[in-house]
Design a protein around this motif. Sequence first.
Motif, PDB file in Angstrom:
ATOM      1  N   VAL A 121      71.464  59.111  34.816  1.00  0.00           N
ATOM      2  CA  VAL A 121      72.089  58.760  35.261  1.00  0.00           C
ATOM      3  C   VAL A 121      73.351  58.816  34.431  1.00  0.00           C
ATOM      4  O   VAL A 121      74.832  58.013  34.707  1.00  0.00           O
ATOM      5  N   ASP A 122      72.991  58.532  33.024  1.00  0.00           N
ATOM      6  CA  ASP A 122      74.560  58.945  32.174  1.00  0.00           C
ATOM      7  C   ASP A 122      75.135  60.532  32.269  1.00  0.00           C
ATOM      8  O   ASP A 122      74.929  61.885  31.386  1.00  0.00           O
ATOM      9  N   ILE A 136      69.844  63.237  40.967  1.00  0.00           N
ATOM     10  CA  ILE A 136      69.895  61.881  40.771  1.00  0.00           C
ATOM     11  C   ILE A 136      68.625  61.169  41.818  1.00  0.00           C
ATOM     12  O   ILE A 136      67.830  60.808  41.185  1.00  0.00           O
ATOM     13  N   ILE A 137      69.310  61.240  42.525  1.00  0.00           N
ATOM     14  CA  ILE A 137      68.467  60.932  44.470  1.00  0.00           C
ATOM     15  C   ILE A 137      67.619  61.478  43.824  1.00  0.00           C
ATOM     16  O   ILE A 137      66.003  61.186  44.114  1.00  0.00           O
ATOM     17  N   GLY A 180      67.130  55.614  23.923  1.00  0.00           N
ATOM     18  CA  GLY A 180      68.091  54.548  25.468  1.00  0.00           C
ATOM     19  C   GLY A 180      69.744  53.997  25.284  1.00  0.00           C
ATOM     20  O   GLY A 180      70.288  54.900  23.692  1.00  0.00           O
ATOM     21  N   ALA A 181      69.656  53.395  25.179  1.00  0.00           N
ATOM     22  CA  ALA A 181      71.492  53.440  25.347  1.00  0.00           C
ATOM     23  C   ALA A 181      71.628  52.740  23.916  1.00  0.00           C
ATOM     24  O   ALA A 181      72.634  52.447  23.383  1.00  0.00           O
ATOM     25  N   ARG A 239      81.724  62.412  29.491  1.00  0.00           N
ATOM     26  CA  ARG A 239      81.135  63.181  31.331  1.00  0.00           C
ATOM     27  C   ARG A 239      79.958  61.604  31.539  1.00  0.00           C
ATOM     28  O   ARG A 239      79.338  62.213  32.139  1.00  0.00           O
ATOM     29  N   THR A 240      80.178  60.767  31.029  1.00  0.00           N
ATOM     30  CA  THR A 240      79.494  59.591  32.051  1.00  0.00           C
ATOM     31  C   THR A 240      80.093  58.620  32.610  1.00  0.00           C
ATOM     32  O   THR A 240      81.696  59.274  33.238  1.00  0.00           O
ATOM     33  N   GLU A 241      80.221  57.336  33.440  1.00  0.00           N
ATOM     34  CA  GLU A 241      80.248  57.180  34.030  1.00  0.00           C
ATOM     35  C   GLU A 241      80.779  55.209  33.840  1.00  0.00           C
ATOM     36  O   GLU A 241      79.490  54.736  32.955  1.00  0.00           O
TER      37      GLU A 241
END
Length: 307
Positions: free
Chosen positions: A73-74, A85-86, A176-177, A267-269
Motif C-alpha cells: 500500500v506504499d 491492491i484489493i 518494513g517501515a 509516490r506514497t500517501e
Amino acid sequence: MPQPKMVIAEGNGFLGRHLARYFRERGYRVVVLGRGAAPSLDNYVRWDGCSLGSWAAKLEGAYALINLAGRSVDCRYTAANKREIIASRVESTCVLGAAVAACAVPPRVWLNSSTATIYADTTGEQPANTEAMGRIGESFSVEVARAWEAAFAACPAPATRKVVLRTAIVLGRDGGAFPVMARLARWGLGSPQGHGRQWMSWLHIADFCRAVEFLLHAPAAAGAFNLCAPQPLTNRDFMALLCRQLRPWLRLPQPEWLLEIGAFVLRTETELILKSRKVYPQRLLELGFQFEFPACEAALQELLPHS
C-alpha cells in the motif's frame, strides 16, 4: 516423527522471511510460495497468486497455511493502484481457498493476513479498538481490509481452523517501515509528523513471530485477532523515543503540508503516517499470550542497540 509442514504464501517478504526462519529453527518444513525469481531458499515454489497450479499440491497434509500475499500500500492511491491492491488480496485468498477445498487432507490451521487499519481513526482519549468493541472505519484502507476479510470468510474450509491477523506496524531492523523511519530520523526528520497526536499501534518482529506460533497452537483461536503490542502511543511520543535512542543533531519540523509534498514526491500517501491507529490485543491477552516487548521503549532499544 515427521516434520510438520507449513506453507507461507508470499513468504519471501519482510514478515515471511522472519516467519520462515523462525519456524525452520523450530523443526518445521517450510514451503514458501512466491511470485518472484527463486531466492536461495529450500522449498520455494512459484505461483501467480490468482490461479490454481501445481503449487496447490503443497497444501496437502500441511499443518498450517499462512497467507501474507498482497500488493504494497506504499504507493499513490490512483484508481489503478487501488484496484490492484484489493485484487491482489482478494484473488490470492480466494485461490488459496480453492486449493484448500481440493485437499484430501487440508491444512489444520489457516492464518490469513488483514490489517489493524480496519478500525476507524481513533483520536484523543477514545478507548483503543478491541476485536469485540472496535469501530470499523470508512477510508480506502478500511475498504481493503473489509474486502480481504470478506474473501477469507467466504472460503469454505470446515476441517481447517481459520484465523484473521489484523496486524499493526511491525518493527524490525531489516525490513518494513522501521528502517526508513530510523534513517529519516537520523537525517533530522525525527520531529512529530503533522500534529503528532495520532495514535500508533505497533509490534516488534519477535512478538509477531511468537504471536503467530501461539495462534497456531491455541485450539480456541479462531476469527479475528489484533496483532499489536498492548501499549499504543502517540506519534509524538514514538518520535521522541526514536530520537532519544538515535540522538540526531538536528530535528526539523514536519507539518502536514510538508508531508503532503514529500508523499507526492515519494509516490506514497500521508494516510500511512497520519491516520490514528489505537488498537488493543484483547483476544491474544485473554488467551494468555505474553509479550516480550509490551512497551515501545524496550523494543526500540533492542532494534537500535548500537545507536
